[in-house]
Design an enzyme around this catalytic site. Structure first.
Site, mmCIF file in Angstrom:
data_model
loop_
_atom_site.group_PDB
_atom_site.id
_atom_site.type_symbol
_atom_site.label_atom_id
_atom_site.label_comp_id
_atom_site.label_asym_id
_atom_site.label_seq_id
_atom_site.Cartn_x
_atom_site.Cartn_y
_atom_site.Cartn_z
ATOM 1 N N ALA A 6 1.107 -1.327 -0.343
ATOM 2 C CA ALA A 6 0.317 -0.171 0.153
ATOM 3 C C ALA A 6 1.245 0.895 -0.124
ATOM 4 C CB ALA A 6 -0.611 0.263 1.476
ATOM 5 N N MET A 7 0.976 2.189 -1.149
ATOM 6 C CA MET A 7 1.384 3.605 -1.338
ATOM 7 C C MET A 7 0.798 4.107 -1.035
ATOM 8 S SD MET A 7 4.150 2.103 -2.116
ATOM 9 C CE MET A 7 5.222 3.847 -2.009
ATOM 10 N N SER A 8 0.930 5.364 -0.454
ATOM 11 C CA SER A 8 0.342 6.708 0.630
ATOM 12 C C SER A 8 0.643 8.243 0.108
ATOM 13 C CB SER A 8 0.274 6.809 2.247
ATOM 14 O OG SER A 8 1.820 7.273 2.555
ATOM 15 N N GLY A 9 2.392 7.942 -0.534
ATOM 16 C CA GLY A 9 2.424 9.056 -0.697
ATOM 17 C C GLY A 9 3.413 10.214 -0.116
ATOM 18 N N GLY A 10 4.368 8.916 0.938
ATOM 19 C CA GLY A 10 4.566 9.819 1.659
ATOM 20 C C GLY A 10 5.724 9.005 2.660
ATOM 21 N N ASP A 12 6.768 6.241 4.806
ATOM 22 C CA ASP A 12 7.279 6.141 5.640
ATOM 23 C C ASP A 12 6.805 4.569 4.411
ATOM 24 O OD1 ASP A 12 7.458 6.845 7.829
ATOM 25 O OD2 ASP A 12 4.957 6.842 8.385
ATOM 26 N N SER A 13 5.874 5.197 3.490
ATOM 27 C CA SER A 13 5.504 3.620 2.660
ATOM 28 C C SER A 13 6.324 3.139 1.576
ATOM 29 C CB SER A 13 4.035 3.455 2.160
ATOM 30 O OG SER A 13 3.866 5.018 1.827
ATOM 31 N N CYS A 89 -11.659 2.086 8.930
ATOM 32 C CA CYS A 89 -10.835 2.042 7.599
ATOM 33 C C CYS A 89 -9.795 1.149 7.577
ATOM 34 C CB CYS A 89 -10.770 2.998 7.317
ATOM 35 S SG CYS A 89 -10.267 3.674 5.715
ATOM 36 N N GLY A 113 3.498 0.764 5.320
ATOM 37 C CA GLY A 113 4.309 1.121 6.157
ATOM 38 C C GLY A 113 3.647 1.357 8.275
ATOM 39 N N CYS A 186 -7.148 11.256 7.825
ATOM 40 C CA CYS A 186 -6.836 11.634 5.860
ATOM 41 C C CYS A 186 -7.902 12.495 5.209
ATOM 42 C CB CYS A 186 -6.645 10.984 5.161
ATOM 43 S SG CYS A 186 -7.395 9.796 5.419
#
Length: 347
Positions: A6-10, A12-13, A89, A113, A186
Site C-alpha cells: 500500500a502506497m500513500s505518497g509519504g 513511511d510507505s 478503515c 508502512g 486523512c
C-alpha cells in the site's frame, strides 16, 4: 516473494518499499483513492514508484469509504460518541481491499508502512508493538482479521522514525521536503475537525448543559461539539467544568469536576480478537486511546461480542466510541468499541 504494498505518497510507505526491494522482493504498489483529497496525491505516488522502479495500480474506493467509514463517522458524532475512523478503515476498507486484490493478483504478501511487527509465537502469528514506542501503530490494527496475519508484512516494524527519515533523504533526496506528516484523520479538508463537523452536522439541535445533579448551567450548540474530558469552550461560569457525559437521548451535555472524570469500569462491544479468547487471569494492559498510556487491568468476556474491563486504578478521559485495545506484554490481543463507562464510586 511477490508483495503488494500500500502506497500513500509519504516517507513511511516509500521506505517500506525500498526495504522490501533490498530483500529482493517483487514489489507492486497499490494506491487506494478513498476520498477526494487523494485525487491530488495520485501524481506524487506515481512519481515515487517511478523512482523505485515498481509498477503502480490505483483503485478508486471512494464509494466504499463513504458507505463504511464516513457516514458512520458522522452518525457516531451525532449520537454523542467520539469515533476513531482510522481503526475501522484499516479493517473494513484498506486491508479488506488489499487482501481481495492480492488474491486476484496471486501476491504472496500484503505490506504497509505501519510501525508494528508480525511474529510467530508457538506456531501462531501475532501482531506486536513496533520497536519505536513513539510511532507504534499496533493499536490501529486490532480489528484486522486473524486469517490475514500470516500474509502480512510491516517492513518498518523494527525501525525508528529517525532512521526511516535518514534512509529517505539518502535515497529520495528532497522528494518529500514539501510533504507533511500524515494527520490522524486523512479525509479532513483544510481546517479542523470541528469545522468539518459543524458543516456536516449543522442541523443538530442545541440543548442544555447540566450538572451531575441535573441543574441547568447553560446551553450547548450541538452534541458533536463535545467530548469526554473537554474543558474549553463550555462557556460556563464557576467551575472549572469538564464534560463527563454526552446524553444523546436527552440531548444534554453533563459536566462535573475533574474527579468526576474517573471511571472504574469500561464496557465494550463489537469485539475482535487476533488470538484465541484471552484468559482473564493472565496479566493484560488496556489502551483506550491511540496515544494514551497503557494501564493494567482485568476483564470479563461475555458470550456475545461484549467484554468489560476493570482498570487496576480508575482512569479519566474514556470516551464512548473510541477503541479499547488489550495487550499482553507487547502482543496485540484485540479489543472493541467503548460503549459505556461507570464512574468511580467515591462513597
Amino acid at each position: 516473494m511477490n508483495v503488494l504494498l500500500a502506497m500513500s505518497g509519504g516517507i513511511d510507505s516509500s521506505v517500506a518499499a525500498l526495504s522490501l526491494l533490498r530483500e529482493n522482493a517483487a514489489v507492486r504498489g497499490i494506491f487506494l483513492k478513498m476520498h477526494d483529497k487523494h485525487v491530488t496525491e495520485e501524481e506524487r505516488v506515481q512519481e515515487i514508484c517511478d523512482v523505485l522502479g515498481i509498477p503502480l495500480r490505483t483503485l478508486d474506493v471512494r464509494d466504499l469509504f463513504s458507505d463504511r467509514i464516513l457516514q458512520p463517522f458522522l452518525e457516531e458524532y451525532g449520537r454523542g460518541f467520539t469515533p476513531n475512523p482510522c481503526v475501522l478503515c484499516n479493517a473494513e476498507v484498506k486491508f479488506a481491499v488489499l487482501f481481495r486484490f492480492a488474491h486476484l493478483e496471486n501476491a504472496d504478501y500484503v505490506a504497509t508502512g505501519h510501525y508494528a511487527t508480525c511474529a510467530v509465537v508457538s506456531g501462531d502469528v501475532g501482531i506486536f508493538r513496533g520497536t519505536d514506542e513513539k510511532k507504534d501503530q499496533s493499536y490501529m490494527l486490532y480489528r484486522l482479521r486473524k486469517e490475514w496475519l500470516p500474509s502480512l508484512l510491516f517492513p518498518l516494524g523494527t525501525q525508528h522514525k529517525r532512521d526511516v527519515v535518514r534512509i529517505s533523504q539518502a535515497h529520495f533526496g528532497n522528494l518529500f521536503s514539501s510533504v507533511k506528516e500524515s494527520q490522524d484523520i486523512c479525509f479532513l479538508p483544510s481546517g479542523t475537525l470541528r469545522n468539518y463537523l459543524e458543516k456536516a452536522l449543522s442541523e443538530m439541535p442545541d440543548g442544555e448543559i447540566v450538572s451531575l445533579d441535573g441543574k441547568t448551567l447553560g446551553r450547548h450548540g450541538g452534541l458533536f461539539r463535545y467530548t469526554i474530558g473537554q474543558r474549553e469552550g463550555l462557556g460556563l461560569s464557576g467551575g472549572p467544568w469538564f464534560v463527563v457525559a454526552v446524553d444523546a437521548m436527552a440531548n444534554k451535555v453533563v459536566v462535573g469536576e475533574r474527579k468526576d472524570l474517573d471511571v472504574s469500569v469500561i464496557q465494550c462491544t463489537r469485539s475482535n480478537w487476533l488470538v484465541s479468547a484471552p484468559e482473564r487471569h493472565e496479566p493484560h494492559c488496556a489502551q483506550f486511546r491511540y496515544r494514551c498510556r497503557p494501564v493494567r487491568c482485568t476483564f470479563t468476556l461475555h458470550a456475545d461480542d461484549h467484554f468489560v474491563v476493570t482498570p487496576e486504578d480508575p482512569v479519566e478521559g474514556v470516551a464512548p466510541g473510541q477503541s479499547l485495545v488489550l495487550y499482553q506484554g507487547d502482543r496485540l490481543l484485540g479489543g472493541g468499541i467503548i460503549e459505556k463507562t461507570v464512574r468511580r464510586n467515591r462513597s
